[in-house]
Each structure stands twice: as structure tokens, then as C-alpha cells.
Write a protein that holds these residues in place. Sequence first.
Motif, mmCIF file in Angstrom:
data_model
loop_
_atom_site.group_PDB
_atom_site.id
_atom_site.type_symbol
_atom_site.label_atom_id
_atom_site.label_comp_id
_atom_site.label_asym_id
_atom_site.label_seq_id
_atom_site.Cartn_x
_atom_site.Cartn_y
_atom_site.Cartn_z
ATOM 1 N N ASP A 40 0.863 -1.180 0.000
ATOM 2 C CA ASP A 40 0.000 0.000 0.000
ATOM 3 C C ASP A 40 0.900 1.231 0.000
ATOM 4 N N LEU A 41 0.950 1.911 -1.132
ATOM 5 C CA LEU A 41 1.816 3.080 -1.292
ATOM 6 C C LEU A 41 1.003 4.371 -1.301
ATOM 7 N N ASP A 42 -0.249 4.283 -0.932
ATOM 8 C CA ASP A 42 -1.150 5.437 -0.939
ATOM 9 C C ASP A 42 -1.352 5.932 0.491
ATOM 10 N N PRO A 43 -1.032 7.206 0.777
ATOM 11 C CA PRO A 43 -1.214 7.726 2.146
ATOM 12 C C PRO A 43 -2.647 7.583 2.670
ATOM 13 N N LEU B 145 10.490 -6.932 5.099
ATOM 14 C CA LEU B 145 9.987 -8.229 5.560
ATOM 15 C C LEU B 145 9.572 -8.205 7.025
ATOM 16 N N GLU B 146 10.102 -7.279 7.796
ATOM 17 C CA GLU B 146 9.733 -7.164 9.208
ATOM 18 C C GLU B 146 8.544 -6.232 9.418
ATOM 19 N N SER B 147 8.011 -5.700 8.322
ATOM 20 C CA SER B 147 6.935 -4.710 8.428
ATOM 21 C C SER B 147 5.607 -5.235 7.889
ATOM 22 N N LEU B 148 5.571 -6.488 7.480
ATOM 23 C CA LEU B 148 4.382 -7.038 6.826
ATOM 24 C C LEU B 148 3.349 -7.512 7.835
ATOM 25 N N VAL B 149 2.104 -7.502 7.402
ATOM 26 C CA VAL B 149 1.014 -8.062 8.201
ATOM 27 C C VAL B 149 0.276 -9.072 7.340
ATOM 28 N N GLU B 150 -0.371 -10.008 7.994
ATOM 29 C CA GLU B 150 -1.163 -11.008 7.278
ATOM 30 C C GLU B 150 -2.564 -10.467 7.024
ATOM 31 N N THR B 151 -3.231 -11.027 6.051
ATOM 32 C CA THR B 151 -4.549 -10.573 5.639
ATOM 33 C C THR B 151 -5.547 -11.730 5.765
ATOM 34 N N PRO B 152 -6.829 -11.470 5.517
ATOM 35 C CA PRO B 152 -7.807 -12.563 5.581
ATOM 36 C C PRO B 152 -7.608 -13.643 4.514
ATOM 37 N N ILE B 153 -6.786 -13.362 3.511
ATOM 38 C CA ILE B 153 -6.520 -14.323 2.441
ATOM 39 C C ILE B 153 -5.212 -15.056 2.718
ATOM 40 N N THR B 154 -5.277 -16.366 2.827
ATOM 41 C CA THR B 154 -4.064 -17.155 3.014
ATOM 42 C C THR B 154 -3.132 -16.975 1.820
ATOM 43 N N GLY B 155 -1.866 -16.678 2.105
ATOM 44 C CA GLY B 155 -0.899 -16.491 1.041
ATOM 45 C C GLY B 155 -0.756 -15.058 0.566
ATOM 46 N N LEU B 156 -1.573 -14.146 1.139
ATOM 47 C CA LEU B 156 -1.485 -12.726 0.768
ATOM 48 C C LEU B 156 -0.979 -11.919 1.957
ATOM 49 N N SER B 157 0.209 -11.346 1.817
ATOM 50 C CA SER B 157 0.764 -10.461 2.838
ATOM 51 C C SER B 157 0.593 -9.015 2.398
ATOM 52 N N LEU B 158 0.626 -8.111 3.358
ATOM 53 C CA LEU B 158 0.414 -6.690 3.079
ATOM 54 C C LEU B 158 1.479 -5.849 3.763
ATOM 55 N N LEU B 159 2.048 -4.910 3.009
ATOM 56 C CA LEU B 159 2.820 -3.833 3.611
ATOM 57 C C LEU B 159 1.854 -2.666 3.750
ATOM 58 N N PRO B 160 1.398 -2.392 4.960
ATOM 59 C CA PRO B 160 0.315 -1.425 5.134
ATOM 60 C C PRO B 160 0.795 0.018 5.051
ATOM 61 N N ALA B 161 -0.162 0.920 4.892
ATOM 62 C CA ALA B 161 0.140 2.352 4.845
ATOM 63 C C ALA B 161 -0.668 3.084 5.901
ATOM 64 N N THR B 162 -0.080 4.163 6.401
ATOM 65 C CA THR B 162 -0.775 5.067 7.317
ATOM 66 C C THR B 162 -0.662 6.486 6.763
ATOM 67 N N ILE B 163 -1.323 7.412 7.423
ATOM 68 C CA ILE B 163 -1.303 8.805 6.976
ATOM 69 C C ILE B 163 0.101 9.397 7.063
ATOM 70 N N ASP B 164 0.993 8.780 7.832
ATOM 71 C CA ASP B 164 2.380 9.260 7.918
ATOM 72 C C ASP B 164 3.037 9.317 6.542
ATOM 73 N N LEU B 165 2.571 8.442 5.643
ATOM 74 C CA LEU B 165 3.162 8.374 4.312
ATOM 75 C C LEU B 165 2.978 9.673 3.533
ATOM 76 N N ALA B 166 2.013 10.490 3.939
ATOM 77 C CA ALA B 166 1.772 11.768 3.255
ATOM 78 C C ALA B 166 3.002 12.673 3.327
ATOM 79 N N GLY B 167 3.800 12.519 4.376
ATOM 80 C CA GLY B 167 5.003 13.334 4.524
ATOM 81 C C GLY B 167 6.211 12.786 3.809
ATOM 82 N N ALA B 168 6.089 11.580 3.251
ATOM 83 C CA ALA B 168 7.248 10.943 2.630
ATOM 84 C C ALA B 168 7.725 11.691 1.391
ATOM 85 N N GLU B 169 6.795 12.286 0.651
ATOM 86 C CA GLU B 169 7.181 13.025 -0.559
ATOM 87 C C GLU B 169 8.206 14.102 -0.218
#
Length: 264
Positions: free
Chosen positions: A38-41, A71-95
Motif C-alpha cells: 500500500d503506497l497510498d497515504p 519483511l519485518e513490516s508485513l502483516v497477514e490478511t484474511p486471504i491465506t498467502g497474501l501479505s500486506l505492507l500497510p500504509a498510514t497517513i504518515d506516508l503523506a510526509g514521505a514526498e
Amino acid sequence: MTTVYAIVNQKGGVGKTTTAINIAAYTALAGARTLLIDLDPQGNATSGLGINRKSLEYSTYEVLVEGHPLLESLVETPITGLSLLPATIDLAGAELELMPKIGRDSYLREAIEPATDHFDLIFIDAPPSLGILTVNALVAAEGLIIPLQAEFYALEGISQLLRTIELVRQRLNPKLEIAKVILTMVDSRTRLSQQVADEVRQFLGDKVSAIEVPRNVRLSEAPSHGLPIALYDPRSRGALAYKKIAEEIYGQTRTRSRPRHATS
């Protein structure tokens, strides 16, 4: 061999995140080890998979800006075999924080590199803009998936994106190519939808998927329940469309990565 796809369109409201979530979910269900970044703030892919953003210790921001291992930042999802790198509003400052850094366009590619042995497919849900975060997605990806709403200004909106893609290809990522254009929110009852579809196919040729995603209320409802359509309503028209598109993309990926055997 891992294939990295970026789901991009600088125009909002075209079904970009819906496409990212559901293609990633269906490829995982098909047996591919899949990662969605998830690369969207706004974090819609994160909340759309039922992840509470307030409870996260690490997110895309920490990976890009602070160098925390992906790899240390991933979370699991309701779908087996699908991992997620999540996003928070903090990403808005990354630009702004990435702007003065050397090699700022390649931070995501470098972060992904250690994860390539762990996944068959990586999908990046880029923000609806053409800023540094989206450029990072374009530099990290091999293939682009472009959701395109079947509306009057569809082609006008994509022209700027195509120029950006060409610039990135020339200067930063020569391997980048459009893998699939997906027509979304198609209303087959209207003449306009058919006219737009015909124009897009004439302009972009075989890059456009033959499978169109219909305007479907169940697709709109699923994110509010934190579920991909495959779990929320797998028999809906929207689910069947995304399942076929995911099979199409996964099939192309497997064909491309299959080793060639010498013939006698």
C-alpha cells in the motif's frame, strides 16, 4: 522469479485500489505467494483488507523513509498467502522527506529487493498522483496495471500518465512496460460505456484486457467490511470479473518466468 506490478492511474475514483486488492487476493487464492504494498497515504488498501491502521507498528513510511526492513513490516490478511505492507497517513510526509535524498526514485525498489525470494508476485497500489511515491512504484515495477474508468474523459486522463511512463522507461527503468489496461465501472446498458471501450481498445490495442469490470454494488460494499470480493461475495459479477483478470495476469506471469528448455 518474482514479478512486480504497479497499479497506477493519477486520476482518483477509477477503481485502482479495488483492482489492487482483488487481483492480489485472487492470485494468492490461485496459489501464488503474493505481497500487496500500500503506497497510498490514504491507506485504502490497508483498511480494505480489514487492517486497523492505528494498531500498526510499522508501515510503508518506516520502510521508505526510515529504512526499516520490509519483511519485518508485513502483516497477514484474511486471504491465506497474501501479505500486506500497510500504509498510514504518515506516508503523506514521505514526498517531502524523500525530495532532498540522493536516489529518491529508487527507495522502494531497494526495499523490495530482499523480499523477492519470498514472493511470486508483488503488487504496488500507487497513489492517485504523479509524485515521488508513484515514480518509486514505476521504478520498482516491471509491469503496469492501469485501471481505466469507462467514462468520456478516460483517454484524455491517461495521456499524461503515458508520458510519465515513457520518461521513467528512458531514464530510470528500461524494463517497464504496460502489462494490462483494465476497463472498470463498465455499464453495459449504456452506449457511452461501449463507445469508450471501443476507443480505448483502438488506442491501446491488445494491452486492454478483454474482461471488463462491471459497475457492481458488491465491489463497493466489500472494503467497508474489510474483505476482498473473493470473501465478501464470490458469486457477484464483480468477483467473477476480477477472478478472470487475476487468472489472466498470473498465467502471463508464469509463462514469462517459465525456463526455456532446449529442443533437439
